[in-house]
Design an enzyme around this catalytic site. Structure first.
Site, PDB file in Angstrom:
ATOM      1  N   ASP A  66       0.875  -1.170   0.000  1.00 52.68           N
ATOM      2  CA  ASP A  66       0.000   0.000   0.000  1.00 52.68           C
ATOM      3  C   ASP A  66       0.911   1.219   0.000  1.00 52.68           C
ATOM      4  O   ASP A  66       1.604   1.489   0.983  1.00 52.68           O
ATOM      5  CB  ASP A  66      -0.883  -0.020   1.254  1.00 52.68           C
ATOM      6  N   VAL A  67       0.930   1.974  -1.103  1.00 52.07           N
ATOM      7  CA  VAL A  67       1.906   3.048  -1.245  1.00 52.07           C
ATOM      8  C   VAL A  67       1.673   4.190  -0.268  1.00 52.07           C
ATOM      9  O   VAL A  67       2.564   5.030  -0.075  1.00 52.07           O
ATOM     10  CB  VAL A  67       1.930   3.593  -2.688  1.00 52.07           C
ATOM     11  N   ASN A  93       2.423   5.111 -10.499  1.00 51.96           N
ATOM     12  CA  ASN A  93       1.136   4.974 -11.172  1.00 51.96           C
ATOM     13  C   ASN A  93      -0.044   4.750 -10.234  1.00 51.96           C
ATOM     14  O   ASN A  93      -1.179   5.068 -10.595  1.00 51.96           O
ATOM     15  CB  ASN A  93       1.242   3.795 -12.162  1.00 51.96           C
ATOM     16  N   TYR A 162      -9.620  14.323  -6.394  1.00 56.01           N
ATOM     17  CA  TYR A 162      -8.788  13.762  -7.459  1.00 56.01           C
ATOM     18  C   TYR A 162      -8.069  14.877  -8.213  1.00 56.01           C
ATOM     19  O   TYR A 162      -6.858  14.820  -8.443  1.00 56.01           O
ATOM     20  CB  TYR A 162      -9.658  12.951  -8.409  1.00 56.01           C
ATOM     21  N   LYS A 166      -3.979  15.626  -8.541  1.00 52.63           N
ATOM     22  CA  LYS A 166      -3.302  15.555  -9.835  1.00 52.63           C
ATOM     23  C   LYS A 166      -2.628  16.874 -10.200  1.00 52.63           C
ATOM     24  O   LYS A 166      -1.573  16.888 -10.849  1.00 52.63           O
ATOM     25  CB  LYS A 166      -4.280  15.107 -10.921  1.00 52.63           C
TER      26      LYS A 166
END
Length: 257
Positions: A66-67, A93, A162, A166
């Site tokens: 889990d990053v 990613n 989101y 980004k």
């Protein structure tokens, strides 16, 4: 964890979110080009499927991680170092869109935090670990490619978490590019629009537009994105694709809103 024999001449990549979608497509493109690839993601089963698709001759390792958890990222890069001795590429990613089409005023703190922790904190933690390894290894250097999004340029309706993450990825990319210069660490970003993955299935059923209407949007193959990432990855470190935008040709991006 799955191990294949290493070729000392092969470059080594770490791909996060490698169990599906863009991550899987990029991992397969890299293995097909002779790279050794560490496949990272939260779920072991999809990672194993990616490794199987890569074929018996592929040099891969699978590592559930889990990053957003620092301890998982530390363990991931420690394992890759033991396996391959170096990291030549990180494809950053892993990401999540979060709850769909939630108005700003209704987005919960927990949902906001989840998106930020995966998309931004996770990308930072992986980039930091890769950067440390690339700085210390001999020969020095490597490349980090961050998965941004069309939403790093223009938001969709009801996508505040989101979109914010980004946009932040663009700042991360620029800072890593600058700070990595003395150590031959290159960093670029690919901004993707409507690749055909699980995350974009709704595009083909109809998704909310800026004018309030629902519309079906065109998609493109994830393999088309993977070819672009492979090109970016295989440039010499003296050259860098700083930003690349790859999108379904007729999607509502140019002129969105």
């Amino acid at each position: 964890m799955s191990n294949k024999p290493l070729n000392s001449d092969a470059k080594t990549a770490v791909v996060t979110g490698a169990g599906s979608g863009i991550g899987r497509a990029v991992a397969l493109a890299l293995t097909g080009a002779g790279w050794s690839v560490a496949l990272a993601g939260r779920r072991p089963e999809p990672l194993a499927e990616t490794a199987e698709l890569a074929g018996e001759k592929a040099r891969v390792i699978t590592f559930p991680a889990d990053v957003s958890r620092p301890e998982d990222v530390t363990a991931l890069f420690s394992s890759v170092r033991e396996w391959a001795g170096r990291v030549d590429l990180l494809f950053n990613n892993a990401g999540t869109f979060g709850p769909r089409s939630v108005p700003v005023e209704d987005l919960s703190y927990d949902d906001w935090r989840t998106v930020v922790e995966v998309n931004l904190t996770g990308a930072f933690l992986c980039a930091q670990a890769a950067y440390r390894q690339m700085k210390e290894q001999d020969p020095q250097g490597g490349r980090i490619i961050n998965n941004g999004s069309i939403s790093a340029h223009a938001p969709r309706p009801r996508s505040v978490a989101y979109t914010a993450t980004k946009h932040a990825i663009t700042g991360l990319t620029k800072s890593l590019s600058l700070d990595g210069r003395p150590y031959r660490i290159a960093c670029g970003q690919i901004d993707i629009g409507n690749a055909a993955t699980e995350m974009t299935e709704r595009m083909q059923r109809g998704t909310l537009q800026a004018n309030g209407e629902l519309a079906v949007e065109p998609v493109m193959a994830a393999d088309d994105v993977a070819r672009t990432v492979l090109h970016m990855a295989e440039l010499p470190l003296e050259a860098n694709v700083q930003f690349a935008t790859v999108l379904a040709t007729t999607m509502p991006y140019v002129g969105r809103g």
